[in-house]
Write a protein that holds these residues in place. Structure first.
Motif, mmCIF file in Angstrom:
data_model
loop_
_atom_site.group_PDB
_atom_site.id
_atom_site.type_symbol
_atom_site.label_atom_id
_atom_site.label_comp_id
_atom_site.label_asym_id
_atom_site.label_seq_id
_atom_site.Cartn_x
_atom_site.Cartn_y
_atom_site.Cartn_z
ATOM 1 N N ARG A 141 29.832 10.001 24.422
ATOM 2 C CA ARG A 141 30.053 11.446 24.329
ATOM 3 C C ARG A 141 29.133 12.101 23.295
ATOM 4 O O ARG A 141 28.719 13.242 23.478
ATOM 5 N N ILE A 142 28.834 11.383 22.245
ATOM 6 C CA ILE A 142 27.881 11.920 21.268
ATOM 7 C C ILE A 142 26.482 11.945 21.862
ATOM 8 O O ILE A 142 25.748 12.925 21.751
ATOM 9 N N GLY A 143 26.101 10.874 22.538
ATOM 10 C CA GLY A 143 24.787 10.771 23.176
ATOM 11 C C GLY A 143 23.757 10.135 22.274
ATOM 12 O O GLY A 143 23.183 10.787 21.412
ATOM 13 N N SER A 144 23.526 8.844 22.447
ATOM 14 C CA SER A 144 22.579 8.137 21.575
ATOM 15 C C SER A 144 21.146 8.457 21.940
ATOM 16 O O SER A 144 20.832 8.721 23.106
ATOM 17 N N ILE A 145 20.290 8.429 20.945
ATOM 18 C CA ILE A 145 18.853 8.528 21.178
ATOM 19 C C ILE A 145 18.348 7.202 21.727
ATOM 20 O O ILE A 145 17.598 7.147 22.699
ATOM 21 N N SER A 146 18.779 6.130 21.091
ATOM 22 C CA SER A 146 18.346 4.792 21.499
ATOM 23 C C SER A 146 19.455 3.803 21.160
ATOM 24 O O SER A 146 19.934 3.767 20.018
ATOM 25 N N SER A 147 19.887 3.024 22.159
ATOM 26 C CA SER A 147 20.962 2.051 21.974
ATOM 27 C C SER A 147 20.393 0.649 22.072
ATOM 28 O O SER A 147 19.536 0.378 22.927
ATOM 29 N N HIS A 148 20.904 -0.236 21.241
ATOM 30 C CA HIS A 148 20.337 -1.585 21.158
ATOM 31 C C HIS A 148 21.443 -2.624 21.137
ATOM 32 O O HIS A 148 22.324 -2.588 20.276
ATOM 33 N N ASP A 149 21.401 -3.529 22.093
ATOM 34 C CA ASP A 149 22.319 -4.659 22.190
ATOM 35 C C ASP A 149 21.544 -5.884 21.736
ATOM 36 O O ASP A 149 20.793 -6.474 22.494
ATOM 37 N N ILE A 150 21.711 -6.236 20.469
ATOM 38 C CA ILE A 150 20.838 -7.268 19.897
ATOM 39 C C ILE A 150 21.667 -8.376 19.245
ATOM 40 O O ILE A 150 22.855 -8.220 18.976
ATOM 41 N N SER A 151 21.011 -9.493 19.001
ATOM 42 C CA SER A 151 21.645 -10.563 18.231
ATOM 43 C C SER A 151 20.627 -11.143 17.263
ATOM 44 O O SER A 151 19.426 -11.165 17.554
ATOM 45 N N ILE A 194 20.826 -5.495 9.060
ATOM 46 C CA ILE A 194 21.468 -4.179 9.002
ATOM 47 C C ILE A 194 20.848 -3.327 7.902
ATOM 48 O O ILE A 194 20.548 -2.141 8.103
ATOM 49 N N ALA A 195 20.620 -3.916 6.748
ATOM 50 C CA ALA A 195 20.039 -3.161 5.628
ATOM 51 C C ALA A 195 18.595 -2.754 5.923
ATOM 52 O O ALA A 195 18.211 -1.592 5.721
ATOM 53 N N GLU A 196 17.795 -3.687 6.412
ATOM 54 C CA GLU A 196 16.383 -3.397 6.634
ATOM 55 C C GLU A 196 16.183 -2.447 7.816
ATOM 56 O O GLU A 196 15.315 -1.558 7.773
ATOM 57 N N ALA A 197 16.986 -2.600 8.867
ATOM 58 C CA ALA A 197 16.874 -1.684 10.000
ATOM 59 C C ALA A 197 17.182 -0.259 9.572
ATOM 60 O O ALA A 197 16.504 0.687 9.982
ATOM 61 N N GLY A 198 18.188 -0.081 8.721
ATOM 62 C CA GLY A 198 18.510 1.253 8.218
ATOM 63 C C GLY A 198 17.358 1.865 7.451
ATOM 64 O O GLY A 198 17.053 3.061 7.593
ATOM 65 N N ARG A 199 16.685 1.045 6.650
ATOM 66 C CA ARG A 199 15.538 1.554 5.881
ATOM 67 C C ARG A 199 14.395 1.961 6.815
ATOM 68 O O ARG A 199 13.760 3.006 6.630
ATOM 69 N N ARG A 200 14.118 1.143 7.811
ATOM 70 C CA ARG A 200 13.000 1.442 8.715
ATOM 71 C C ARG A 200 13.291 2.669 9.580
ATOM 72 O O ARG A 200 12.379 3.475 9.840
ATOM 73 N N ILE A 201 14.521 2.826 10.023
ATOM 74 C CA ILE A 201 14.876 4.002 10.811
ATOM 75 C C ILE A 201 14.779 5.258 9.952
ATOM 76 O O ILE A 201 14.321 6.321 10.414
ATOM 77 N N ALA A 202 15.180 5.173 8.696
ATOM 78 C CA ALA A 202 15.133 6.334 7.800
ATOM 79 C C ALA A 202 13.705 6.836 7.601
ATOM 80 O O ALA A 202 13.487 8.037 7.391
ATOM 81 N N ARG A 203 12.727 5.938 7.686
ATOM 82 C CA ARG A 203 11.327 6.361 7.540
ATOM 83 C C ARG A 203 10.868 7.222 8.724
ATOM 84 O O ARG A 203 9.893 7.966 8.616
ATOM 85 N N GLU A 233 9.588 4.790 19.822
ATOM 86 C CA GLU A 233 9.267 4.247 18.498
ATOM 87 C C GLU A 233 10.510 3.685 17.823
ATOM 88 O O GLU A 233 10.454 2.629 17.174
ATOM 89 N N ILE A 234 11.649 4.368 17.982
ATOM 90 C CA ILE A 234 12.894 3.855 17.404
ATOM 91 C C ILE A 234 13.225 2.497 17.997
ATOM 92 O O ILE A 234 13.545 1.537 17.283
ATOM 93 N N LYS A 235 13.135 2.396 19.329
ATOM 94 C CA LYS A 235 13.447 1.121 19.980
ATOM 95 C C LYS A 235 12.503 0.028 19.515
ATOM 96 O O LYS A 235 12.938 -1.098 19.226
ATOM 97 N N GLN A 236 11.234 0.345 19.403
ATOM 98 C CA GLN A 236 10.269 -0.674 18.997
ATOM 99 C C GLN A 236 10.518 -1.123 17.569
ATOM 100 O O GLN A 236 10.395 -2.316 17.252
ATOM 101 N N VAL A 246 13.412 -1.235 15.975
ATOM 102 C CA VAL A 246 14.592 -2.106 15.958
ATOM 103 C C VAL A 246 14.271 -3.462 16.580
ATOM 104 O O VAL A 246 14.575 -4.516 16.013
ATOM 105 N N HIS A 247 13.636 -3.458 17.742
ATOM 106 C CA HIS A 247 13.376 -4.716 18.435
ATOM 107 C C HIS A 247 12.337 -5.575 17.708
ATOM 108 O O HIS A 247 12.431 -6.811 17.726
ATOM 109 N N ALA A 248 11.380 -4.941 17.071
ATOM 110 C CA ALA A 248 10.399 -5.717 16.307
ATOM 111 C C ALA A 248 11.072 -6.446 15.152
ATOM 112 O O ALA A 248 10.761 -7.613 14.862
ATOM 113 N N LEU A 249 12.012 -5.773 14.489
ATOM 114 C CA LEU A 249 12.730 -6.412 13.386
ATOM 115 C C LEU A 249 13.603 -7.552 13.901
ATOM 116 O O LEU A 249 13.668 -8.624 13.277
ATOM 117 N N VAL A 250 14.255 -7.334 15.030
ATOM 118 C CA VAL A 250 15.049 -8.408 15.641
ATOM 119 C C VAL A 250 14.169 -9.630 15.897
ATOM 120 O O VAL A 250 14.542 -10.774 15.585
#
Length: 473
Positions: free
Chosen positions: A340-350, A360-369, A407-410, A412-416
């Motif tokens: 209902r909010i509507g995501s920009i980019s959703s990621h199902d990762i492990s 979790i910490a590093e992904a937050g930092r990279r997204i904030a940039r 770019e957001i997806k890349q 996140v996935h690059a960090l994974v």
């Protein structure tokens, strides 16, 4: 080269089965839940037997017409819709809903592919057993689709993925031949295991029409707790602590971020937040124990001991079945709130458990940039599977960030990938992640996958464009 399913070709297919086996595909068959893809269809087929599926696939093979298998339509990576390319035949298994047999002494149930997951669970319960695959869409997802995508859910920590819950499958191969593999055996070393080849293949190697499913004894009693932890690292320490106390009695261990509660308050205010002040991180724990053990008492003891050890800061142990249901309603409603909010980019990762907190910490930092966003990170932390979803800030919509989505997806996935994880933990590849599979998978694996696809499906009719890029000729 594949052919589009024209009106003339569709008429040829209609002639091989009774008229009530066909329909036109309405919008519900042509759009996946997040609205990212809109499919096309020349005809919707609704076979009622495996033999009818075989006739349809054989005819499609002869005519070089693509076939898109369809389960419950709940997939989130576009595997059930063909947005471009030749117009396909949609092959829905929704009329194949028989529970063919139950063997409670063997802990086995045989179900056709169109049986809704919740109905499989209910059939197991009627014979005093448990089918432990559980996910938010279980009221509409069908077991054939669950197997084709190797679905995960909340019970993976204890019971494994869909792959681990299947002893054998019946399937129609791309040539129209029926594979009679409904084995109830736990041990069978007679060559290649086609069951495991078909599970997780997302309909690209054939159509699963029935499955022999592995059941488990039902826990004599269950207990549920919602606990506050300081961080994801503390959550992992708590998981180890709980397992030291109850062993494999941990049925579920879910991580919930405060953003999830905020989204629920914004979109589903009828779902009550049990916290007076929402913590940044919570974990939802479920124990399922055998006779003579009290899971509620065990959770209360764990709560006290974990608090003294510094793993837990606050919490609630459910004192009734209704309170436990209320806790689970929170977790199971978060995906709907996200939608209902509507995501920009959703990621199902492990990622490996040891890397989860750092991710979790590093992904937050990279997204904030990249800009100002809201992140809802939650999921099955016990097995390393996170749903890491990026949302617009209030006042903006996901369409405002269309340019930034790739770019957001890349990021996140690059960090994974850097951390030795997977860009698809439980939702599959579908059409959404074909490029990611090419970018991050081992080259030898891709070579082998393409060889298998070419060998079993030489004309490329089965779900072209899903998992592997469609061939042009």
């Amino acid at each position: 080269m594949l052919n589009s399913l024209t009106a003339d070709l569709a008429e040829n297919i209609r002639n091989i089965l009774p008229e009530d086996r066909f329909s036109s595909a309405d919008a519900s068959y042509l759009q996946e839940p997040r609205g990212r893809y809109t499919g096309q269809a020349g005809l919707l087929a609704l076979p009622r037997t495996t033999g009818e599926v075989a006739k349809l696939v054989s005819m499609a093979s002869d005519m070089r017409v693509p076939v898109v298998p369809y389960g419950g339509g709940t997939g989130l990576v576009g595997g059930q819709v063909a947005e471009d390319g030749p117009v396909p035949l949609i092959l829905s298994l929704e009329k194949m809903t028989a529970i063919r047999a139950t063997y409670p002494e063997e802990n086995v149930l045989v179900a056709e592919a169109g049986v809704i997951l919740a109905d499989v669970q209910a059939a197991a319960e009627r014979v005093g057993r448990l089918f432990p695959l559980s996910l938010a869409a279980e009221g509409s997802a069908r077991i054939g689709g669950n197997l084709s995508t190797n679905a995960g859910g909340t019970g993976v920590l204890r019971y494994g993925n869909a792959r681990d819950l299947c002893l054998g499958v019946e399937a129609v191969l791309p040539c129209g031949e029926i594979y009679h593999g409904l084995s109830r055996l736990r041990k069978d070393n007679t060559g290649y295991d086609l069951r495991h080849l078909l599970i997780g293949a997302e309909g690209t190697l054939g159509v699963i029409t029935a499955a022999a499913l592995k059941l488990s004894p039902r826990p004599a009693a269950a207990g549920t707790a919602l606990l506050q932890v300081a961080s994801p690292a503390a959550a992992l320490s708590l998981l180890s602590f709980v397992r030291d106390h109850v062993g494999e009695g941990v049925s579920a261990f879910e991580l919930i971020h405060a953003q999830g509660f905020a989204f629920l308050e914004e979109t589903l205010p009828q779902i009550r937040n049990p916290w007076a002040a929402t913590p940044e991180w919570s974990v939802l724990i479920e124990l399922g124990l055998s006779r003579g053990q009290d899971p509620t008492a065990a959770l209360e003891e764990i709560f006290v001991a974990a608090s003294e050890a510094g793993f837990v800061q606050d919490g609630m142990v459910a004192q009734s079945a209704q309170q436990a249901t209320d806790f689970w309603t929170i977790r199971e409603s978060i995906p709907e709130a996200n939608r209902r909010i509507g995501s920009i980019s959703s990621h199902d990762i492990s990622v490996p458990l040891g890397a989860l907190a750092e991710f979790i910490a590093e992904a937050g930092r990279r997204i904030a940039r990249l800009g100002s966003f809201r992140i809802n990170c939650f999921g099955h932390v016990g097995d390393g599977n996170l749903h890491y979803n990026v949302f617009p800030v209030p006042g903006k919509s996901r369409s405002d960030h269309d340019v930034e989505r790739p770019e957001i997806k890349q990021v996140v996935h690059a960090l994974v990938h850097e951390m030795g994880g997977s860009v698809s933990a439980e939702h599959g590849v579908g059409r959404l992640k074909v490029e990611d599979l090419e970018r991050y998978s081992d080259p030898a694996k891709l070579t082998a996958m393409r060889a298998i696809k070419n060998a079993l499906d030489p004309h490329g009719i089965m779900n072209p464009g899903a998992v592997l890029r469609a061939r042009n000729g």
